[in-house]
Write a protein that holds these residues in place. Structure first.
Motif, mmCIF file in Angstrom:
data_model
loop_
_atom_site.group_PDB
_atom_site.id
_atom_site.type_symbol
_atom_site.label_atom_id
_atom_site.label_comp_id
_atom_site.label_asym_id
_atom_site.label_seq_id
_atom_site.Cartn_x
_atom_site.Cartn_y
_atom_site.Cartn_z
ATOM 1 N N LEU A 18 0.815 -1.213 0.000
ATOM 2 C CA LEU A 18 0.000 0.000 0.000
ATOM 3 C C LEU A 18 0.846 1.259 0.000
ATOM 4 O O LEU A 18 1.927 1.293 0.572
ATOM 5 C CB LEU A 18 -0.928 0.003 1.220
ATOM 6 N N GLY B 124 -9.348 2.689 -4.609
ATOM 7 C CA GLY B 124 -10.159 1.551 -5.037
ATOM 8 C C GLY B 124 -11.601 1.993 -5.140
ATOM 9 O O GLY B 124 -12.055 2.844 -4.361
ATOM 10 N N LEU C 229 -9.507 -2.830 -2.248
ATOM 11 C CA LEU C 229 -8.429 -2.070 -1.604
ATOM 12 C C LEU C 229 -8.704 -1.930 -0.124
ATOM 13 O O LEU C 229 -9.688 -1.263 0.231
ATOM 14 C CB LEU C 229 -8.282 -0.681 -2.241
#
Length: 147
Positions: free
Chosen positions: A15, A21, A79
């Motif tokens: 990340l 996302g 995500l």
């Protein structure tokens, strides 16, 4: 970027601040009825047009938490993805969602707290360009590092 199997999410180490996302869904009559049945929230503003016409909304609106649930879809499937655990969520409902509206949940990484395997995310939902829900979440994300 590595290919995900659908059962494996991103690790903490994958990340970066600014990653985004999204998930989009058009809200249907069936969605509202099913959500009412699953949640037990049978407020007539969601289910009864005659009643809803007498409210400030002048018609039926979708459950706010139905749209907010699309944020969870992003977190658990995109995500960071599978393995993510929700820790907290703040929400501000700005504009009602109606049957036929396409809601896009957009999640953006704001901060990564590596020592605690936590990620802070901006969590907003839009209908077109209009923000209908704004919020912030904290999640726990799996790490490759052994602790």
């Amino acid at each position: 970027m590595r290919e995900l199997s659908g059962l494996e999410g991103l690790y903490l180490e994958d990340l970066e601040v600014g990653m985004v996302g999204c998930y989009a869904k058009t809200v249907t009559e069936t969605d509202i009825v099913m959500y009412a049945g699953l949640s037990g929230d049978t407020n007539p503003v969601h289910l009864n047009q005659e009643y809803a016409k007498t409210t400030m909304f002048e018609g039926r609106i979708a459950h706010g938490m139905l749209s907010a649930g699309f944020i969870s879809t992003v977190l658990g499937t995109r995500l960071p993805g599978p393995g993510t655990i929700y820790l907290s969520q703040s929400l501000q409902f700005k504009v009602p969602v109606r049957i036929g509206d396409t809601v896009t949940a957009r999640v953006t990484v704001l901060d990564i707290i590596a020592a605690k395997k936590r990620v802070v995310l901006e969590t907003n939902c839009y209908v077109g360009d209009q923000c209908v829900i704004s919020g912030e979440a904290m999640v726990m994300v799996p790490s490759r590092a052994v602790s």
